[in-house]
Design a protein around this motif. Structure first.
Motif, PDB file in Angstrom:
ATOM      1  N   THR A 281       0.780  -1.404  -0.346  1.00 48.15           N
ATOM      2  CA  THR A 281      -0.110  -0.218   0.379  1.00 48.15           C
ATOM      3  C   THR A 281       1.231   1.205  -0.597  1.00 48.15           C
ATOM      4  O   THR A 281       2.194   1.505   0.031  1.00 48.15           O
ATOM      5  N   GLN A 282      -0.192   2.519  -0.152  1.00 47.42           N
ATOM      6  CA  GLN A 282       0.745   3.597   0.196  1.00 47.42           C
ATOM      7  C   GLN A 282       1.636   3.888   1.592  1.00 47.42           C
ATOM      8  O   GLN A 282       2.219   2.978   1.607  1.00 47.42           O
ATOM      9  N   GLY A 283       3.283   3.863   0.886  1.00 47.79           N
ATOM     10  CA  GLY A 283       4.477   4.655   1.883  1.00 47.79           C
ATOM     11  C   GLY A 283       5.395   2.914   1.539  1.00 47.79           C
ATOM     12  O   GLY A 283       6.206   3.227   2.996  1.00 47.79           O
ATOM     13  N   ALA A 284       4.840   2.283   1.322  1.00 52.08           N
ATOM     14  CA  ALA A 284       6.276   0.456   1.121  1.00 52.08           C
ATOM     15  C   ALA A 284       6.819   0.777  -0.123  1.00 52.08           C
ATOM     16  O   ALA A 284       6.439   1.639  -1.008  1.00 52.08           O
ATOM     17  N   ILE A 285       8.037   0.192   0.403  1.00 45.97           N
ATOM     18  CA  ILE A 285       9.158   0.103   0.038  1.00 45.97           C
ATOM     19  C   ILE A 285       9.322  -0.844  -1.474  1.00 45.97           C
ATOM     20  O   ILE A 285       8.770  -2.181  -1.159  1.00 45.97           O
ATOM     21  N   GLN A 286       9.159  -0.615  -2.624  1.00 44.80           N
ATOM     22  CA  GLN A 286       8.343  -1.439  -3.600  1.00 44.80           C
ATOM     23  C   GLN A 286       9.913  -2.210  -4.749  1.00 44.80           C
ATOM     24  O   GLN A 286      10.037  -2.877  -5.145  1.00 44.80           O
ATOM     25  N   ARG A 287      10.730  -0.593  -4.682  1.00 46.04           N
ATOM     26  CA  ARG A 287      12.055  -0.696  -5.700  1.00 46.04           C
ATOM     27  C   ARG A 287      12.914  -0.834  -4.656  1.00 46.04           C
ATOM     28  O   ARG A 287      12.812   0.471  -4.282  1.00 46.04           O
ATOM     29  N   VAL A 288      13.725  -1.452  -4.742  1.00 49.32           N
ATOM     30  CA  VAL A 288      15.731  -0.931  -4.512  1.00 49.32           C
ATOM     31  C   VAL A 288      16.184  -1.283  -4.994  1.00 49.32           C
ATOM     32  O   VAL A 288      16.473  -2.559  -6.135  1.00 49.32           O
ATOM     33  N   SER A 289      17.701  -0.686  -5.675  1.00 46.22           N
ATOM     34  CA  SER A 289      19.117  -1.099  -5.595  1.00 46.22           C
ATOM     35  C   SER A 289      19.329  -0.556  -4.796  1.00 46.22           C
ATOM     36  O   SER A 289      20.154   0.785  -4.563  1.00 46.22           O
ATOM     37  N   ILE A 290      21.058  -0.685  -5.334  1.00 45.35           N
ATOM     38  CA  ILE A 290      22.237  -0.579  -3.706  1.00 45.35           C
ATOM     39  C   ILE A 290      23.645  -0.927  -5.545  1.00 45.35           C
ATOM     40  O   ILE A 290      23.811  -1.775  -5.654  1.00 45.35           O
ATOM     41  N   SER A 291      23.985   0.181  -5.591  1.00 43.83           N
ATOM     42  CA  SER A 291      25.084   0.242  -5.791  1.00 43.83           C
ATOM     43  C   SER A 291      26.181   1.505  -5.346  1.00 43.83           C
ATOM     44  O   SER A 291      26.194   2.350  -4.753  1.00 43.83           O
ATOM     45  N   ASN A 292      27.805   1.260  -5.088  1.00 43.90           N
ATOM     46  CA  ASN A 292      28.747   1.685  -4.302  1.00 43.90           C
ATOM     47  C   ASN A 292      27.939   2.664  -2.753  1.00 43.90           C
ATOM     48  O   ASN A 292      28.512   2.925  -2.670  1.00 43.90           O
ATOM     49  N   ASP A 293      27.437   0.568  -1.950  1.00 47.66           N
ATOM     50  CA  ASP A 293      27.021   1.204  -1.046  1.00 47.66           C
ATOM     51  C   ASP A 293      26.119   2.178  -1.115  1.00 47.66           C
ATOM     52  O   ASP A 293      25.733   3.081   0.274  1.00 47.66           O
ATOM     53  N   HIS A 294      25.452   3.147  -2.021  1.00 45.45           N
ATOM     54  CA  HIS A 294      24.692   3.825  -2.190  1.00 45.45           C
ATOM     55  C   HIS A 294      23.156   2.959  -2.083  1.00 45.45           C
ATOM     56  O   HIS A 294      22.900   2.476  -3.090  1.00 45.45           O
ATOM     57  N   VAL A 295      21.872   3.042  -1.398  1.00 44.83           N
ATOM     58  CA  VAL A 295      20.721   2.966  -1.612  1.00 44.83           C
ATOM     59  C   VAL A 295      19.504   3.198  -2.537  1.00 44.83           C
ATOM     60  O   VAL A 295      18.984   4.639  -1.329  1.00 44.83           O
ATOM     61  N   ASN A 296      19.069   3.441  -3.562  1.00 48.71           N
ATOM     62  CA  ASN A 296      18.332   3.806  -4.320  1.00 48.71           C
ATOM     63  C   ASN A 296      16.640   3.208  -3.734  1.00 48.71           C
ATOM     64  O   ASN A 296      16.668   1.891  -3.802  1.00 48.71           O
ATOM     65  N   TYR A 297      15.675   3.695  -3.507  1.00 50.79           N
ATOM     66  CA  TYR A 297      14.587   2.927  -3.483  1.00 50.79           C
ATOM     67  C   TYR A 297      13.037   3.681  -3.986  1.00 50.79           C
ATOM     68  O   TYR A 297      13.472   5.153  -4.240  1.00 50.79           O
ATOM     69  N   SER A 298      12.094   2.991  -4.577  1.00 49.97           N
ATOM     70  CA  SER A 298      10.902   3.925  -4.414  1.00 49.97           C
ATOM     71  C   SER A 298       9.915   3.347  -3.380  1.00 49.97           C
ATOM     72  O   SER A 298       9.092   1.957  -3.893  1.00 49.97           O
ATOM     73  N   THR A 299       9.012   4.533  -3.430  1.00 48.47           N
ATOM     74  CA  THR A 299       7.721   3.554  -2.773  1.00 48.47           C
ATOM     75  C   THR A 299       6.048   3.993  -3.209  1.00 48.47           C
ATOM     76  O   THR A 299       5.652   4.772  -4.716  1.00 48.47           O
ATOM     77  N   ILE A 300       5.079   3.678  -2.811  1.00 50.30           N
ATOM     78  CA  ILE A 300       3.889   3.174  -3.756  1.00 50.30           C
ATOM     79  C   ILE A 300       3.612   4.452  -3.622  1.00 50.30           C
ATOM     80  O   ILE A 300       3.578   5.398  -1.905  1.00 50.30           O
ATOM     81  N   GLY A 301       2.816   5.178  -3.771  1.00 55.16           N
ATOM     82  CA  GLY A 301       2.603   6.627  -3.856  1.00 55.16           C
ATOM     83  C   GLY A 301       3.386   7.329  -4.323  1.00 55.16           C
ATOM     84  O   GLY A 301       3.342   8.435  -3.829  1.00 55.16           O
ATOM     85  N   ASN A 302       4.903   7.440  -4.093  1.00 58.16           N
ATOM     86  CA  ASN A 302       6.123   8.349  -4.303  1.00 58.16           C
ATOM     87  C   ASN A 302       5.717   8.886  -3.239  1.00 58.16           C
ATOM     88  O   ASN A 302       6.355   9.919  -3.210  1.00 58.16           O
ATOM     89  N   VAL A 303       5.262   8.442  -1.761  1.00 55.40           N
ATOM     90  CA  VAL A 303       5.047   8.969  -0.663  1.00 55.40           C
ATOM     91  C   VAL A 303       6.945   9.231  -0.135  1.00 55.40           C
ATOM     92  O   VAL A 303       7.496   7.939  -0.410  1.00 55.40           O
ATOM     93  N   LYS A 304       7.211   9.078   1.015  1.00 54.39           N
ATOM     94  CA  LYS A 304       7.744   8.765   2.284  1.00 54.39           C
ATOM     95  C   LYS A 304       8.049   7.323   2.847  1.00 54.39           C
ATOM     96  O   LYS A 304       6.786   7.176   2.868  1.00 54.39           O
ATOM     97  N   PRO A 305       8.644   7.337   2.536  1.00 47.54           N
ATOM     98  CA  PRO A 305       8.316   4.932   3.193  1.00 47.54           C
ATOM     99  C   PRO A 305       8.415   4.906   4.405  1.00 47.54           C
ATOM    100  O   PRO A 305       8.518   5.668   5.138  1.00 47.54           O
ATOM    101  N   TYR A 306       7.311   3.903   4.870  1.00 43.16           N
ATOM    102  CA  TYR A 306       6.660   3.632   5.928  1.00 43.16           C
ATOM    103  C   TYR A 306       7.427   2.213   6.105  1.00 43.16           C
ATOM    104  O   TYR A 306       7.173   2.060   7.809  1.00 43.16           O
ATOM    105  N   GLY A 307       7.442   1.242   5.430  1.00 45.64           N
ATOM    106  CA  GLY A 307       8.099  -0.095   5.348  1.00 45.64           C
ATOM    107  C   GLY A 307       7.797  -0.436   4.049  1.00 45.64           C
ATOM    108  O   GLY A 307       8.643  -0.120   3.709  1.00 45.64           O
ATOM    109  N   ILE A 308       8.699  -2.105   4.290  1.00 48.00           N
ATOM    110  CA  ILE A 308       8.644  -2.686   2.323  1.00 48.00           C
ATOM    111  C   ILE A 308       7.824  -3.574   2.701  1.00 48.00           C
ATOM    112  O   ILE A 308       7.277  -4.111   3.490  1.00 48.00           O
ATOM    113  N   CYS A 309       7.254  -3.742   1.401  1.00 51.14           N
ATOM    114  CA  CYS A 309       6.401  -4.868   0.608  1.00 51.14           C
ATOM    115  C   CYS A 309       6.875  -5.676  -0.019  1.00 51.14           C
ATOM    116  O   CYS A 309       8.707  -6.089  -0.135  1.00 51.14           O
ATOM    117  N   GLY A 310       6.117  -6.488  -0.407  1.00 53.53           N
ATOM    118  CA  GLY A 310       7.252  -8.087  -0.870  1.00 53.53           C
ATOM    119  C   GLY A 310       7.445  -7.549  -2.479  1.00 53.53           C
ATOM    120  O   GLY A 310       9.159  -8.810  -2.581  1.00 53.53           O
TER     121      GLY A 310
END
Lengths: 640, 640
Positions: free
Chosen positions: A423-452
């Motif tokens: 649901t909204q606020g769930a981190i749904q995509r993650v990539s890590i490169s050079n120790d840097h974490v990129n993520y995007s959430t459902i609804g493009n809002v601040k992350p609240y947790g992580i989904c499947g």
């Protein structure tokens, strides 16, 4: 009695309610939805809202589930707080269902439904072999004369038969009572709602005048965790809306086994049955209200769910599902009336349920096979439906085999320290490169947790970047500020408190990763045993359909990398989202599809894994990233 | 509360009832039946009984309907008198239904039912094409195992299908609830009751253990005047008992037209519906009690009645039956549940109704055609069903035409000065020779009145002996002590007061004879117009089936002599008694017969006589003994 205005933010929707209405109800009236896991009993604490204007009395229950800080900020439980003033209420992200992205095939379906079903060849009058579960037909009857002195009912039959070639439909006695006056009041113009059960037709209602343009249906996906309802226009086949809510049965247990245990205790069935009926009722009423559909205009409902969910929905004893030899009360179900199970719709509206295969392969899987079309193809396909249980089907138009394995709630975001549903606020995509974490959430809002889907991404990225080892343990060499030690073990910080909605770090723990390895291992082992049982290997499989509640996104490549999916070329995979809902909608809209579902369920051969030693061996071998036998994942050779 | 013993004489049957029970109810408990035209409202005075021992309070109503003499002799109305003492009660002949000889085909059927129906070719397992409406089947299911893990319901389906080749039967949701426990409590041994609707089967109930030997059905004839119920063993096909009572709707009007008028007034339907349901309920309960059958063991009910009676039984509006163009609400009816119409039987037991043809040719006539077998023969037959309406059917296996004429109640003993139904004490045979009158009564008791068959006899004898002229007037030359002049005109004494049960002369008046001439004229005219309409004459008719409530005797020769029946050789006639009841029983016991009835009803072409000028002409020509055109009755040439 005084009436008060309640405005809900951030939507600005409002409701005028009587004094002492509960805020939760006011939300229903306003058409905003507040998370409510326990059905309004004040025990889950999910419906926290903040009063920003107006005065409320704080109930004891309300207080005990809130922190001192929250109370000071004006938080209350919406289900425990009465309206006695004009109020403004802020619904925080964690209590909102409104923006929920629970998978509904309307939004995410990427594969094609067989054309015959989507655009059925219409016979004259609209009742074709591909006709929906219910059809409305306007009839302008000739006035009776001495020469044409057929009775009222036979006159209706004749007029129907002038339009479509069917034998006399069934009708219940009470529908004929008063028919003489209905006809004469409306100058012999009536609309007949015809329901179809295989090749038999039944007159569900006879209305005066022409109401044929107003005919609606509901497709339901009854998941262990989530209930989804979809409102469909039965004439245009248009999806008018989709709503989802957390299955209120969760308060009696998170998985099917604990719910069976609860149901089979004294008086346990009723609360479980009422809980899910309550879910459905609220979803249907809310969809109908929003789309300005009268409940009586809903003449057909079709549901799909796993075998236990289906039993609890229908009030059937699930007790012997749990113990060897695992026998459900029924796997095929009569076409019922909506009122038989208290679904808010036309009381005589048809209510169908997709047939199950066995205790652990249910109507949701039948729906998935139907929706994927794999039962029609001469090529071999595999369906992997990944929820709290993982069900695997392999086969084609000649044979179908299936099995089920307990996967745990991880892929639905459950049982993890920061897991949440898609649901909204769930981190749904993650990539890590050079120790840097990129993520995007459902609804493009601040992350609240992580989904499947986010969990699968983060695991594969951690593995690829060697933050974790094949056994799922953190790599000591990589320890840095993103990996920290807690009393419960190590954890990896995906989003830091400062970036997050809840003001806390969003993390994945070593314990979470261990659970995920068990989950993916169970799925992979089940798929292995099932394909072996029919003497084929994964390479023989032409297409793999992946279904489940991951959100509206699943990175197949990353799912292969953690050993969840077999190592086949990516173009063989198709992510089909909530195929339980799409299958239910297909059966609702096409009798042909409904019949096909029955044929599919009868045709599927079930393999019981719980007593299978091969499965245990395969499971243990799969408790590694990607697998103890790396030869099974040749495409990862460079990486490992 | 005190309890009292009530003994009913002359049977000596007794009941123990609570204080303030009504004597009428006590009679029900004891299993004796007391005439009760008004349904216990104290307005018809039919339930006079004499208290011979014990003390009762006399109600005002009771008193107003009794003569001073009767009150002195201890008479009270059974429906208005409470039990407050141990009583002995004498039921006088006029209040007794016990010895009633209402025609029931079990006692009087003289023609043969097609052998295929009586002794159907049994397929293995007992469900053949000729199977009854409901069948009980004992199933011993194999215990489930991991290898044989079919669900409970599908296990039942499979076992049924091992016995009979049918597709999965229908079942209602509530029958599946609790199935898991029923099976396991009874070690997988259950009895399934299968109901059949055309080619679809439905599971009516699933009982633990083997109850297959206990399966019963009820056949019903719902007449305007009389309601008859018959209890049948669905396994052995044996008729266990037959009971009849006066249709309690009579208090709202004697004929169908007056009942339609009543029903279509505000709130008029309910009392009419309740009245006949009350009749049926009492008859069924009483049969069940006597034969020690539980009401739940009655799993099938089949009714036949004229179109108006069928509408009132089912609660369908009969209003447009009465006015041109005479349209009923329905002529075919769904197979219902016994509980849909409150018949005391298994609530889910099948309840079927024989289909009607039109507003004035009902299911009773369909039943008659079915029972006579005339629709199966290549030769032309005629059915004459003579009740308050006279219905005529002519045809064969290729065509069937029918019509209906208002006959009046004379042939059922109604509307005559000393008329009575064909029950004990009714004069049913009369012969006159040398001014001497011989007669015999039903039950060989003292005469109390005269029934339909007696009336036909006496008229023909009076005519043959020239006491009356062809116009129905008494012959002045023959005047003697048997013919006397009253203020209402002349009358003929059949039995003198001294010989009779009631202590009054049993007579037939000139006015009675005038009415009978109209009745017989209507029947003859209808038969004439109908045969002419298909271009044949009476000589082309191979067989004439005469049905009706004349008692268990009808002298065909004498019926020809008065011009009621056409002048054909006697061997062409067959008196088939209550063919409505026999047809209902056939449809109850054979799905094949029930389907045939539906085919017959659809096949019959209805001729409306009410607007037919030919009929009026023929009617006027027939208002003579035997007819104005004596050439139509060549066999009477010597006589006339």
């Amino acid at each position: 009695m005084d009436r008060y205005r309640v405005i809900f933010w951030p939507d600005g929707k409002e409701a005028v309610v009587e004094e002492d209405a509960i805020i939760l109800e006011a939300g229903n009236v306003a058409g905003v939805h507040i998370n409510n896991l326990c059905g309004g009993e004040g025990v889950c604490g999910q419906c926290k809202v903040r009063i920003t204007k107006g005065i409320v009395e704080k109930s004891t229950k309300s207080v005990s589930l809130l922190s001192r800080e929250e109370i000071q900020q004006g938080y209350v439980l919406a289900c425990q707080t009465s309206v006695r003033d004009n109020l403004e209420v802020e619904i925080p992200v964690e209590a909102r269902l409104e923006g929920e992205q629970i998978l509904t095939e309307g939004e995410t379906l990427m594969f094609s439904i067989p054309e015959e079903i989507e655009k059925p060849p219409q016979e004259e009058g609209g009742v074709s072999f591909y006709s929906p579960l219910t059809t409305k037909m306007h009839l302008k009857l000739p006035f009776p004369t001495l020469e044409d002195n057929l009775s009222d009912l036979e006159r209706i039959y004749r007029e129907i038969q002038r339009k479509v070639k069917i034998s006399d439909p069934e009708i219940e006695l009470h529908k004929i009572r008063g028919l003489a006056r209905t006809l004469r009041k409306n100058e012999m113009s009536v609309t007949v709602t015809l329901g179809r059960k295989n090749n038999n037709f039944k007159i569900i209602q006879i209305e005066g005048g022409d109401t044929s343009k107003r005919n609606f249906g509901i497709a339901l996906d009854i998941g262990t965790t989530t209930v989804v309802a979809q409102l469909v226009d039965m004439n245009s086949k248009e999806i008018l809306g989709t709503k989802a809510s957390h299955n209120r049965q969760s308060r009696y247990g998170e998985d099917v086994i604990s719910r069976i245990i609860y149901a089979c205790n004294r008086n346990g069935m009723e609360p479980l049955n009422k809980a899910v009926i309550g879910n459905i009722g609220d979803l249907v009423k809310s969809l109908a209200r929003e789309k300005r559909v009268d409940l009586d205009e809903i003449t057909a409902v079709m549901a799909a769910g796993n075998t236990t969910m289906t039993h609890l929905l229908l009030g059937l004893e699930p007790c012997f599902i749990r113990t060897e030899p695992y026998i459900p009360t029924a796997t095929s179900f009569p076409v019922m009336k909506a009122s038989d199970v208290w679904i808010p719709a036309h009381p005589d509206g048809f209510f169908g349920v997709l047939p199950c295969v066995s205790s652990y392969v249910g109507g949701d899987v039948t729906a998935g096979v139907l929706a994927s079309g794999m039962g029609d193809s001469s090529k071999i396909s595999m369906l992997m439906d990944l929820g709290t249980n993982g069900e695997i089907v392999v086969g084609n138009n000649e044979w179908l085999v299936c099995c089920s394995a307990s996967v745990g709630p991880a892929f639905e975001g459950g049982g993890l320290k920061c897991g949440m549903r898609a649901t909204q606020g769930a981190i749904q995509r993650v990539s890590i490169s050079n120790d840097h974490v990129n993520y995007s959430t459902i609804g493009n809002v601040k992350p609240y947790g992580i989904c499947g889907s986010g969990v699968i991404d983060v695991m594969s990225e951690l593995f690829k970047n060697k933050w974790i080892q094949p056994d799922g343990k953190f790599n000591a060499e990589k320890a840095n500020s993103r990996v920290r030690e807690t009393v419960e073990g190590q954890e990896f910080i995906i989003a830091r408190a400062g970036e997050s909605e809840g003001g806390k770090d969003v993390v994945i723990t070593e314990y979470d990763i261990g659970n995920l390895i068990k989950s993916k291992g169970a799925v992979y082992a089940a798929a292995t045993v099932l394909t072996k049982s029919v003497g084929i290997d994964f390479q023989s499989i032409d297409r793999v359909f992946v279904a489940g509640g991951f959100g509206n996104y699943l990175n197949i490549e990353k799912a292969i990398m953690i050993g969840l999916l077999p190592d086949l070329s990516l173009e063989r995979f198709q992510f089909i989202g909530n195929s339980s809902l799409s299958g239910a909608r297909m059966a609702l809209m096409s009798n042909h599809a409904f019949e096909k579902a029955q044929e599919i369920a009868k045709r599927m051969t079930y393999f019981e894994l719980s007593v299978n030693q091969d499965f245990m061996n395969e499971f243990i071998a799969a408790l590694f990233l990607p697998h103890t036998n790396q030869n099974l994942f040749p495409s990862l050779r460079g990486l490992i």
